[in-house]
Design a protein around this motif. Sequence first.
Motif, PDB file in Angstrom:
ATOM      1  N   ARG A 183       0.820  -1.209   0.000  1.00 38.51           N
ATOM      2  CA  ARG A 183       0.000   0.000   0.000  1.00 38.51           C
ATOM      3  C   ARG A 183       0.852   1.256   0.000  1.00 38.51           C
ATOM      4  O   ARG A 183       0.679   2.147  -0.836  1.00 38.51           O
ATOM      5  N   ASN A 192       1.260   3.809  -3.130  1.00 35.98           N
ATOM      6  CA  ASN A 192       0.821   5.206  -3.041  1.00 35.98           C
ATOM      7  C   ASN A 192       1.973   6.165  -3.307  1.00 35.98           C
ATOM      8  O   ASN A 192       1.825   7.146  -4.040  1.00 35.98           O
ATOM      9  N   TRP A 250     -17.064  13.935  -0.221  1.00 38.56           N
ATOM     10  CA  TRP A 250     -15.691  13.675  -0.676  1.00 38.56           C
ATOM     11  C   TRP A 250     -14.800  13.080   0.410  1.00 38.56           C
ATOM     12  O   TRP A 250     -13.968  12.221   0.131  1.00 38.56           O
ATOM     13  N   THR A 282     -15.198   9.519   0.559  1.00 38.07           N
ATOM     14  CA  THR A 282     -15.027   8.832  -0.723  1.00 38.07           C
ATOM     15  C   THR A 282     -13.543   8.775  -1.038  1.00 38.07           C
ATOM     16  O   THR A 282     -12.989   9.715  -1.601  1.00 38.07           O
ATOM     17  N   PRO A 283     -12.846   7.697  -0.657  1.00 36.01           N
ATOM     18  CA  PRO A 283     -11.387   7.710  -0.764  1.00 36.01           C
ATOM     19  C   PRO A 283     -10.858   7.575  -2.196  1.00 36.01           C
ATOM     20  O   PRO A 283      -9.743   7.996  -2.470  1.00 36.01           O
ATOM     21  N   GLU A 284     -11.660   7.011  -3.114  1.00 33.74           N
ATOM     22  CA  GLU A 284     -11.116   6.643  -4.430  1.00 33.74           C
ATOM     23  C   GLU A 284     -10.385   7.783  -5.146  1.00 33.74           C
ATOM     24  O   GLU A 284      -9.283   7.584  -5.641  1.00 33.74           O
ATOM     25  N   PRO A 285     -11.000   8.971  -5.284  1.00 30.74           N
ATOM     26  CA  PRO A 285     -10.317   9.974  -6.137  1.00 30.74           C
ATOM     27  C   PRO A 285      -9.192  10.726  -5.440  1.00 30.74           C
ATOM     28  O   PRO A 285      -8.556  11.575  -6.068  1.00 30.74           O
ATOM     29  N   TRP A 286      -8.888  10.409  -4.187  1.00 28.34           N
ATOM     30  CA  TRP A 286      -7.968  11.291  -3.459  1.00 28.34           C
ATOM     31  C   TRP A 286      -6.536  11.267  -3.948  1.00 28.34           C
ATOM     32  O   TRP A 286      -5.832  12.262  -3.869  1.00 28.34           O
ATOM     33  N   ARG A 297      -5.878   5.187   1.801  1.00 29.14           N
ATOM     34  CA  ARG A 297      -5.725   5.587   0.413  1.00 29.14           C
ATOM     35  C   ARG A 297      -4.516   6.503   0.228  1.00 29.14           C
ATOM     36  O   ARG A 297      -3.929   6.549  -0.836  1.00 29.14           O
TER      37      ARG A 297
END
Lengths: 320, 290
Positions: free
Chosen positions: A83, A87, A167, A170-174, A267
């Motif tokens: 992870r 990242n 937002w 909502t972790p996906e777009p970070w 994320r």
Amino acid sequence: MLTKTVPKSNRGVRGFLYEMQKNWVYYMMALPALLVVFLVNYLPYPGMIIAFQDFHFIRGMWGSDFVGLDNFRFFFQSVVFFRTTFNTLFINISTIFFVTLTSVIIAIVLNEIRKKMAVRFYQNAIFFPHFLSAVVIGHLLIHVLFPTQSGVVNGIITALGFAPVPWLLTPEPWLAFVVITNVWRGMGFTSIVYLATISGIDEEMFEAADLDGAGRLQRIWFITIPMLIPAICMMVLLSIGTILFGDFGLLRSIIDGPPNNPMLLPRLDIIETFVFRAIRETVDFGTAAAIGLYQSVVGFIMVVAANWVAKRFDSSYGLF
Amino acid sequence: MAIKRSFGENLGQVLMHFFMALLAISALYPVVLVFMVSISSEASVATQGIRLIPTEFSFSAYQLVFATPTMWQAYLVTISVTAIGTTLSLLICSMAGWAASIESVKYRNVMAMFFYIPIVFRPGLLPWFMVITQTLGLRDSFWALIIPTLVTPFNLFLLRNYFRTIPPSLVESAQIDGAPVPRIFLQIVLPLAKPILATCALFISLGYWNGWTEALWFIDNPNLFPLQYMLLRIQQQLELMRQFGIVQGNMPTQTFRLATMFVTIGPIILVYPFVQRFFIKGIMIGAVKG
């Protein structure tokens, strides 16, 4: 006269003592900087052995038991290894790519704009975000742009007739948000470098192209861009050397903005933020040292490799 | 202007201005927004959300910020760190940079290598943390905010490269006149290097002003929190208060948030117009040198 003062042997201990005697003032002047670097950057080297230890506070670095590669085994098998590495690499690689792309475009556009006053204004404006601290940028994201209820982004979304997005949950777009942020605050700095390179291009080349009837776009495509390529390669290679080192300040201030945001943490966890928690919060020194060593060794290989490529590319490049 | 320009070229100019204006707005908009919201009344923000043009002005958020004694203390810490750190760092780096630039100093490249090795092979965060807290004993010390970034090899090499362009004959003739080396450095070398010193001073002071991770690593005493770290702490506390629903009566949370933010950016905005050209010059020197 001169030959008398020069000793027969310029090497070895005598040469060293002679040099110290001759130039001692200069070495004294360099001493404070050498000392600070020694204390801050060299004294930590022995501490790297903690990576191979079952570290105990009371027994300390010299008294703790050696456990071989246990710390590494634990780390490489954990979810954290993949992870944090992913990242860190994702953020850095995308940042290098998009910052380079945007900066090159900006530099070319600024070079083509005729009103020099306007060029100066644009340059100063896009350079400004570079001056903001990581804490301020983190809070711009967390408390101004992306809050669910009063955020700017959701304001635009609702104005367009869509439902607001939570937002922060909502972790996906970070990861993408972080990259965009990096482009936003890096484009001014990097475009200055490329603009400096463009302004160093020999005017005669452009004049010759004009005489041959080349249009503006042709001039950009056949002269400006090819002349920029060495500088681009150089900048990219330099950043590849630090590709495994993340921006701790920025990521920590985003993760920690709403304290230990449980949604964003996995994320946006990079190597440095994980090591910080291992040291200051979970107090897991063995793992922290193991990750640190892994990062140092791979980072070292990356720098040396990038430098090797840079030198093959052009022997005047390269850092060492 | 007698030069005729084609329609296509004029259109190109317009498009390029449009593109750059868009980027310029994106770069400046967030900070302008923060300022405008910070001078709005809390009620208007609560009912209408974050807006660029406030419907109702109020400076109560700033009154609250400046009535917070910890803010003043944090300001004091940051100003001291920036002033002392920049002066020391500039002095130390320029002395070493000059020594490493002198041709007759035999070990100048050994010294450069010494500064370079830790960038290439980093010791890692844990050993670094342990040395500063245990070996150097800087935990909860003012100097923990200064020493870790006191010598930046980038600035040192920038200075060294500049000193190299000073003709050695200047130094030699002063030496023949019997001037001691430190005096030559102070009276001849430093005045010649003013532009690069200004650039480095700005790089360094920006780093200290915006620095906060050192405080995160090493400081637990609230009296030593620098401004940026104090900002983070205040925002975290507000967030916790909001989550647990203990926001008192008419406390202006949202505007207070942005006012504290603007208070830390304010001084940068004030000096930015005067200093940015030094930065641009410095980056260009760095870029040309490679």
